[in-house]
Design a protein around this motif. Structure first.
Motif, PDB file in Angstrom:
ATOM      1  N   TYR A  67       0.833  -1.193   0.000  1.00 44.00           N
ATOM      2  CA  TYR A  67       0.000   0.000   0.000  1.00 44.00           C
ATOM      3  C   TYR A  67       0.875   1.253   0.000  1.00 44.00           C
ATOM      4  O   TYR A  67       1.887   1.329   0.705  1.00 44.00           O
ATOM      5  CB  TYR A  67      -0.917   0.006   1.216  1.00 44.00           C
ATOM      6  CG  TYR A  67      -1.952  -1.091   1.207  1.00 44.00           C
ATOM      7  CD1 TYR A  67      -3.007  -1.075   0.309  1.00 44.00           C
ATOM      8  CD2 TYR A  67      -1.869  -2.155   2.108  1.00 44.00           C
ATOM      9  CE1 TYR A  67      -3.955  -2.082   0.295  1.00 44.00           C
ATOM     10  CE2 TYR A  67      -2.814  -3.161   2.109  1.00 44.00           C
ATOM     11  CZ  TYR A  67      -3.852  -3.122   1.197  1.00 44.00           C
ATOM     12  OH  TYR A  67      -4.781  -4.133   1.178  1.00 44.00           O
ATOM     13  N   SER A  69       0.026   4.163   1.087  1.00 50.41           N
ATOM     14  CA  SER A  69      -0.170   4.923   2.315  1.00 50.41           C
ATOM     15  C   SER A  69      -1.111   4.152   3.235  1.00 50.41           C
ATOM     16  O   SER A  69      -1.956   3.378   2.772  1.00 50.41           O
ATOM     17  CB  SER A  69      -0.757   6.311   2.018  1.00 50.41           C
ATOM     18  OG  SER A  69      -1.064   7.009   3.209  1.00 50.41           O
ATOM     19  N   VAL A  70      -0.948   4.375   4.515  1.00 52.20           N
ATOM     20  CA  VAL A  70      -1.848   3.735   5.475  1.00 52.20           C
ATOM     21  C   VAL A  70      -3.264   4.255   5.317  1.00 52.20           C
ATOM     22  O   VAL A  70      -4.239   3.550   5.576  1.00 52.20           O
ATOM     23  CB  VAL A  70      -1.334   3.973   6.903  1.00 52.20           C
ATOM     24  CG1 VAL A  70      -2.221   3.283   7.929  1.00 52.20           C
ATOM     25  CG2 VAL A  70       0.111   3.492   7.040  1.00 52.20           C
ATOM     26  N   LEU A  71      -3.417   5.497   4.854  1.00 50.87           N
ATOM     27  CA  LEU A  71      -4.732   6.084   4.678  1.00 50.87           C
ATOM     28  C   LEU A  71      -5.530   5.409   3.564  1.00 50.87           C
ATOM     29  O   LEU A  71      -6.745   5.580   3.475  1.00 50.87           O
ATOM     30  CB  LEU A  71      -4.602   7.582   4.393  1.00 50.87           C
ATOM     31  CG  LEU A  71      -3.902   8.406   5.483  1.00 50.87           C
ATOM     32  CD1 LEU A  71      -3.783   9.865   5.038  1.00 50.87           C
ATOM     33  CD2 LEU A  71      -4.654   8.305   6.797  1.00 50.87           C
ATOM     34  N   LEU A  73      -5.991   2.306   3.377  1.00 48.60           N
ATOM     35  CA  LEU A  73      -6.640   1.132   3.961  1.00 48.60           C
ATOM     36  C   LEU A  73      -7.985   1.511   4.559  1.00 48.60           C
ATOM     37  O   LEU A  73      -8.244   2.663   4.922  1.00 48.60           O
ATOM     38  CB  LEU A  73      -5.762   0.534   5.061  1.00 48.60           C
ATOM     39  CG  LEU A  73      -4.506  -0.221   4.622  1.00 48.60           C
ATOM     40  CD1 LEU A  73      -3.629  -0.489   5.823  1.00 48.60           C
ATOM     41  CD2 LEU A  73      -4.864  -1.510   3.927  1.00 48.60           C
ATOM     42  N   PRO A  75     -10.714   1.532   7.621  1.00 49.33           N
ATOM     43  CA  PRO A  75     -10.444   1.773   9.053  1.00 49.33           C
ATOM     44  C   PRO A  75     -10.209   0.493   9.841  1.00 49.33           C
ATOM     45  O   PRO A  75      -9.341   0.460  10.728  1.00 49.33           O
ATOM     46  CB  PRO A  75     -11.712   2.502   9.522  1.00 49.33           C
ATOM     47  CG  PRO A  75     -12.272   3.127   8.292  1.00 49.33           C
ATOM     48  CD  PRO A  75     -11.958   2.202   7.175  1.00 49.33           C
ATOM     49  N   GLN A  78      -6.690  -0.684   9.169  1.00 44.86           N
ATOM     50  CA  GLN A  78      -5.705   0.167   9.834  1.00 44.86           C
ATOM     51  C   GLN A  78      -5.555  -0.227  11.301  1.00 44.86           C
ATOM     52  O   GLN A  78      -4.427  -0.332  11.821  1.00 44.86           O
ATOM     53  CB  GLN A  78      -6.117   1.628   9.722  1.00 44.86           C
ATOM     54  CG  GLN A  78      -6.091   2.186   8.303  1.00 44.86           C
ATOM     55  CD  GLN A  78      -6.511   3.646   8.266  1.00 44.86           C
ATOM     56  OE1 GLN A  78      -6.538   4.336   9.277  1.00 44.86           O
ATOM     57  NE2 GLN A  78      -6.855   4.131   7.072  1.00 44.86           N
ATOM     58  N   ARG A  81      -3.743  -3.628  11.859  1.00 44.89           N
ATOM     59  CA  ARG A  81      -2.285  -3.630  11.812  1.00 44.89           C
ATOM     60  C   ARG A  81      -1.684  -3.566  13.216  1.00 44.89           C
ATOM     61  O   ARG A  81      -0.846  -4.393  13.597  1.00 44.89           O
ATOM     62  CB  ARG A  81      -1.785  -2.447  10.988  1.00 44.89           C
ATOM     63  CG  ARG A  81      -1.697  -2.691   9.495  1.00 44.89           C
ATOM     64  CD  ARG A  81      -0.953  -1.543   8.838  1.00 44.89           C
ATOM     65  NE  ARG A  81      -0.755  -1.754   7.417  1.00 44.89           N
ATOM     66  CZ  ARG A  81      -0.019  -0.971   6.642  1.00 44.89           C
ATOM     67  NH1 ARG A  81       0.566   0.098   7.178  1.00 44.89           N
ATOM     68  NH2 ARG A  81       0.144  -1.230   5.356  1.00 44.89           N
TER      69      ARG A  81
END
Length: 224
Positions: A67, A69-71, A73, A75, A78, A81
Motif C-alpha cells: 500500500y 499509504s496507510v490512509l 486502507l 479503518p 488500519q 495492523r
C-alpha cells in the motif's frame, strides 16, 4: 506426571498459535474478491491484506504491491495492523516466559518455588494475546459480511472472508487454549516452605535428661 503433560501440551499449543499469528499478520488473504451475480471481473482475483494487495488475472501470475499509504486502507484494516502486531509480540513473549517456567528447564534466576507463578503469567499472556488477535479478526469479518449483504455497496466492491481470517480464528483458539492449560498447571498457591527441609526437633524429655546429666557431672567435678 499429569502436570508435565499439561505443560508440554500447552507449550505445543502456544507455539502453534504463535506461528499462526505471525502467518496471519503477513498473509494478504484477509479480503478476497466475491464472484456473485453479473460481476464483470469474474476473471480477476483480488486479495487485500494488512500490508499489500494482490491481483491475478487469467493466464497472468499473481502481482502484489504494498500500500502506498496507510490512509488507503479501510479503518478496520488500519486498526488491525496495530492489534495484530501487538498480538504477535504478546504471543512471542508468552512463549518465552512459558519455556522459562517449564518443569524440565532450570534457570538460576527461576527457583523451583517460582515456576508456578511464571507459568501463571505465561498463561495470562497467552489468553491476552488470543483476545487481542481475536478482536481484529472478528472486526474485519463483520465488516465484510455487512458490506456483502448491503445493497448500496457495488457488486464489484464486495468481498468474501479470506483464508487468513479462518487461520486467525484457529490461532487465537490455540493461544487461549494454551493459556488455560498453563493456568491449570500452575502452582502459585503451593506453599514454598514445602520444598525446604525441616530442621530436626529434639524431644523435650531427651533435652531435659541431657541437661540434668550435664549438671550432675559438673557437680561431681567440683567435689573432686
Amino acid at each position: 506426571m499429569l502436570g508435565r503433560a499439561l505443560q508440554v501440551a500447552g507449550l505445543l499449543l502456544g507455539a502453534l498459535g504463535t506461528l499462526g499469528t505471525f502467518a496471519v499478520t503477513a498473509m494478504p488473504q484477509w479480503r478476497v474478491s466475491a464472484f456473485i451475480e453479473h460481476n464483470i471481473i469474474v476473471f480477476e482475483t483480488i486479495w487485500e491484506g494488512l500490508w499489500m494487495h494482490c491481483i491475478r488475472q487469467v493466464n497472468i501470475r499473481m502481482q502484489c504491491k504494498a500500500y502506498d499509504s496507510v490512509l488507503a486502507l479501510a479503518p478496520e484494516l488500519q486498526a488491525s495492523r496495530g492489534l495484530m502486531c501487538a498480538g504477535s509480540g504478546l504471543s512471542l513473549l508468552a512463549l518465552v516466559v512459558a519455556m522459562a517456567g517449564m518443569r524440565c528447564t532450570q534457570c538460576p534466576w527461576s527457583p523451583w518455588q517460582a515456576k508456578g507463578c511464571i507459568l501463571l503469567a505465561a498463561g495470562l499472556l497467552f489468553i491476552l494475546s488470543g483476545v487481542v488477535e481475536l478482536v481484529p479478526i472478528c472486526w474485519v469479518a463483520n465488516s465484510i459480511i455487512s458490506d456483502f449483504y448491503n445493497p448500496v455497496v457495488n457488486v464489484a466492491q464486495k468481498r468474501e472472508l479470506g483464508e487468513a481470517l479462518y487461520l486467525g480464528w484457529g490461532a487465537s483458539f490455540c493461544l487461549m487454549a494454551a493459556g488455560a492449560t498453563f493456568c491449570c498447571s500452575s502452582r502459585c498457591a503451593e506453599n514454598p516452605r514445602s520444598y525446604r527441609y525441616s530442621s530436626p526437633t529434639q524431644h523435650p524429655d531427651h533435652s531435659q535428661c541431657l541437661h540434668s546429666s550435664t549438671q550432675s557431672s559438673y557437680s561431681k567435678s567440683q567435689y573432686v
